[in-house]
Design an enzyme around this catalytic site. Structure first.
Site, mmCIF file in Angstrom:
data_model
loop_
_atom_site.group_PDB
_atom_site.id
_atom_site.type_symbol
_atom_site.label_atom_id
_atom_site.label_comp_id
_atom_site.label_asym_id
_atom_site.label_seq_id
_atom_site.Cartn_x
_atom_site.Cartn_y
_atom_site.Cartn_z
ATOM 1 N N HIS A 255 0.716 -0.962 -0.320
ATOM 2 C CA HIS A 255 -0.300 -0.036 0.250
ATOM 3 C C HIS A 255 0.560 1.089 -0.194
ATOM 4 O O HIS A 255 0.307 2.702 -0.386
ATOM 5 C CB HIS A 255 -1.081 -0.115 0.320
ATOM 6 C CG HIS A 255 -2.547 -0.596 0.732
ATOM 7 N ND1 HIS A 255 -2.280 -2.134 1.490
ATOM 8 C CD2 HIS A 255 -3.275 -0.091 0.084
ATOM 9 C CE1 HIS A 255 -3.832 -2.390 0.163
ATOM 10 N NE2 HIS A 255 -4.542 -1.859 0.585
ATOM 11 N N HIS A 272 -7.528 1.661 -7.365
ATOM 12 C CA HIS A 272 -6.874 1.361 -6.425
ATOM 13 C C HIS A 272 -5.653 0.388 -6.246
ATOM 14 O O HIS A 272 -4.996 0.161 -6.177
ATOM 15 C CB HIS A 272 -7.612 1.798 -5.206
ATOM 16 C CG HIS A 272 -6.916 1.123 -3.901
ATOM 17 N ND1 HIS A 272 -6.487 2.397 -2.975
ATOM 18 C CD2 HIS A 272 -7.344 -0.089 -2.764
ATOM 19 C CE1 HIS A 272 -5.537 1.637 -1.671
ATOM 20 N NE2 HIS A 272 -6.467 0.532 -1.508
#
Length: 379
Positions: A255, A272
């Site tokens: 991430h 994302h």
């Protein structure tokens, strides 16, 4: 001594037709809901939401979401919630709307509920929001003292959405185990504000196992808008298991690399989970994972429909300035990459990213999978 903790939403509901019972589950939470949804989402599910609220004796008030979870949009929605006297904010849509409503509900001092219409991120269950600048660059994580009171997912609505969004959710969720195992190794603090628990780490691993067993079958079913047991399992893995696993299991390099990728404008049109998948491959390279493990991950996620090369996210391995910008942002102070069980520097991330292109392309050719197509060709 640091404490270990697990946090979760108060109630999770999933199934085909669930959206028609939204009002029933909202009624115990609040009497004056404000629903936040963009025009596209409202055009698809607005009628069902309205009917459901009315049947539960709740007023129907909808505020239009403007598309980006920025500080300004959070403040605007919070103002609407306060002006209308709402006692529960309801996000209907994807991760951006959900993150905005969580942050706005917190500012307004009211409860919040999420009704995701896609299974593209693990945002719905968490007690944090990812906030972006008006230009689409990662700005900050905002943490809240509680999780949503309700997460309700209509499996048929998810199956009706573009299959690319389900695939993006798989990319986001697969990272959960890679990052949770790294966090467990380093015994770092998780997004829940404590050390990882056995439970959080185990849920992260379960998410991984469910996806490897079901993702390809689910993706094929959703191409035809079908809800099958595999689709139900993948929705749950993408939304609930990954949500609990990342928050109480921990985030690490994958991430952080995603956040770094947002520093380059070429990546802003990507979902994302698509960017996270590049982060997962970079994390495996940084770990020095066995070649077979990296190979299997590249092949599997390519088959799912996720990018596995820089080409597919609008970058090049010889674009040193862009890779340095990504790497610098990914290793900024406070980034989750520092939960890795070893030190990671900007140059390490840049090298890991640059190394992906040749290896992944070779894996794809050997597996008789298509060569990478430049991202702009999709835009």
């Amino acid at each position: 001594m640091s404490l270990r903790t697990v946090i979760s939403p108060s109630r999770y509901v999933q199934g085909a037709g669930a959206i028609r019972r939204l009002g029933e589950y909202l009624a115990p939470i609040g009497a004056r809901p404000v629903v936040v949804a963009d025009d596209l989402v409202w055009g698809m599910v607005g009628h069902d939401v309205e009917t459901s609220l009315k049947s539960a004796g709740l007023p129907v008030r909808r505020e239009t979401f403007r598309g980006l979870p920025s500080a300004a949009e959070v403040d605007r929605i919070a103002g609407v919630l306060q002006e209308t006297g709402a006692d529960v904010a309801v996000a209907v849509g994807g991760g951006s709307a959900i993150d905005t409503v969580k942050a706005a509900g917190h500012l307004a001092g009211i409860r919040w509920a999420n009704c995701p219409t896609v299974a593209s991120t693990d945002a719905p269950c968490s007690a944090l929001s990812v906030i972006y600048t008006e230009n689409g660059e990662f700005e900050e994580y905002r943490f809240f003292p509680r999780n949503p009171d309700l997460v309700l997912v209509d499996s048929q609505v998810v199956a009706n959405a573009p299959v690319e969004l389900l695939a993006a959710g798989v990319g986001d969720a697969l990272a959960t185990w890679l990052e949770a195992r790294a966090t467990a190794q380093s015994n770092s603090t998780t997004m829940a504000g404590g050390l990882p628990t056995v439970t959080g780490t185990a849920l992260a691993k379960l998410s991984w196992e469910v996806l490897w067993d079901n993702a390809l079958q689910a993706v094929d079913a959703v191409r035809d808008s079908q809800v099958t047991p595999a689709v139900e399992k993948v929705i749950e893995a993408n939304t609930l298991l990954s949500g609990l696993g990342f928050e109480s299991g921990g985030l690490a390099a994958a991430h952080a690399v995603h956040n770094g990728l947002t520093a380059v404008a070429a990546t802003h049109g990507l979902a994302h989970g698509q960017k996270v998948n590049i982060g997962s491959i970079a994390q495996l390279v940084l770990e020095g994972a066995p070649s077979g493990e990296v190979r299997d991950f590249v092949e599997f996620t390519t088959r799912v429909g996720l990018p596995t090369t820089l080409t597919e996210v609008g970058l090049r391995s010889d674009d040193h300035d862009s890779l340095r910008a990504v790497a610098d942002a990914a290793t900024a102070e406070g980034e989750t990459i520092h939960a890795m069980p070893f030190e990671v520097h900007s140059r390490d991330v840049a090298s890991a990213l640059a190394s992906i292109e040749r290896f992944a392309t070779r894996v794809r050719r050997e597996a008789k999978l298509p060569d990478p197509v430049p991202y702009l060709a999709h835009a």
